[in-house]
Scaffold this active site. Sequence first.
Site, PDB file in Angstrom:
ATOM      1  N   SER A 144      -2.573   1.217  -1.170  1.00 62.10           N
ATOM      2  CA  SER A 144      -2.292  -0.124  -1.678  1.00 62.10           C
ATOM      3  C   SER A 144      -1.146  -0.074  -2.696  1.00 62.10           C
ATOM      4  O   SER A 144      -0.049   0.373  -2.364  1.00 62.10           O
ATOM      5  CB  SER A 144      -3.568  -0.738  -2.256  1.00 62.10           C
ATOM      6  OG  SER A 144      -3.412  -2.126  -2.460  1.00 62.10           O
ATOM      7  N   GLU A 239      -4.919  -6.656   8.176  1.00 64.48           N
ATOM      8  CA  GLU A 239      -4.498  -6.699   6.775  1.00 64.48           C
ATOM      9  C   GLU A 239      -3.415  -7.736   6.496  1.00 64.48           C
ATOM     10  O   GLU A 239      -2.439  -7.848   7.250  1.00 64.48           O
ATOM     11  CB  GLU A 239      -3.957  -5.336   6.344  1.00 64.48           C
ATOM     12  CG  GLU A 239      -4.973  -4.219   6.360  1.00 64.48           C
ATOM     13  CD  GLU A 239      -4.517  -3.036   5.518  1.00 64.48           C
ATOM     14  OE1 GLU A 239      -3.995  -3.272   4.410  1.00 64.48           O
ATOM     15  OE2 GLU A 239      -4.693  -1.906   5.965  1.00 64.48           O
ATOM     16  N   HIS A 269      -8.161  -3.533   4.675  1.00 68.25           N
ATOM     17  CA  HIS A 269      -7.337  -2.900   3.649  1.00 68.25           C
ATOM     18  C   HIS A 269      -8.011  -1.635   3.098  1.00 68.25           C
ATOM     19  O   HIS A 269      -9.156  -1.663   2.644  1.00 68.25           O
ATOM     20  CB  HIS A 269      -7.116  -3.906   2.516  1.00 68.25           C
ATOM     21  CG  HIS A 269      -6.139  -3.473   1.482  1.00 68.25           C
ATOM     22  ND1 HIS A 269      -4.819  -3.205   1.775  1.00 68.25           N
ATOM     23  CD2 HIS A 269      -6.270  -3.273   0.142  1.00 68.25           C
ATOM     24  CE1 HIS A 269      -4.194  -2.869   0.666  1.00 68.25           C
ATOM     25  NE2 HIS A 269      -5.052  -2.884  -0.330  1.00 68.25           N
TER      26      HIS A 269
END
Length: 297
Positions: A144, A239, A269
């Site tokens: 991320s 995502e 995610h």
Amino acid sequence: MSLEELAVVRQLLAGLVTGEARSLEDFRTSYDEAGKAFGLPEGVTVTPVSAGGVPGEWLAPAAGAGKRGLRSLHGGGYALGSLDSHRHLAARAALALKGRVLLIDYRRSPEHPFPAAVDDALAAYRWLIETGVDPVKLAVAGDSAGGGLTVAVLLAARDAGLGLPAAAVCISPWANLENKGASYGAKANVDPMVRHADLELWTAAYLGTSTPRRTPLASPVYADLKGLPPFLIQVGSSEVLLSDSHLLADRLKEAGVSVNLHVWPEMIHVWHWFAPVLSEGRAAIDELASFLDTKLG
């Protein structure tokens, strides 16, 4: 993903996803507590360390790790995440790689806005090199925001004249803080973890009002990516940030960098984080380790 696995993941997500009434400290605490609740897999040692002044931990197989290493940068929008939230993921990576993983606790926003995270990541990387870690036996990975930070620290290390690692891995990277792309709308109703409104909040906390969103070390898709090591990018098809992965892969290819983009069907995610209860998470970590096996020797 089995129905049983899906039920467990959804239950975990219920305590993690953003809700308007909760404070930043509430989010941080719930994320950390969920990570600690997973526990560590058997056969991993944890050794606290100061990596160039940055708090961190070495995680390694108790049976021995050899000389291969992985630098891990946790996600959390630059405002969440810690050693507690990501220790279990780093431990599983260490076992799969049969090598040591350095997980660092870089400073977070809004208390420490850009470029504090980049500065800490670079300080820890410089410390690794200065303490004798061979870059050809080293990789850098992040999920991320940590995926975007992975690219940023490689750029900073390159520009500082440091030896670059043999490979890099980006898991569901947030690499474009302009927060736009086809998937931002197309996946809004299928991504249970990331919302555009939340990304805007994290961006404001990280960049403030004076740092442009296209600043290369904040949004590395707008950087000169020449000379970086080979990349593996893993992202789920469900995502909101799927567009970031495609754009980053395209920009790396344009710069002449070898990149393997793997879009995992129906994954959410950073599904790796759910590896203790999700078989696809364990498989993705194994894929990460297999990729690094080919690069680290």
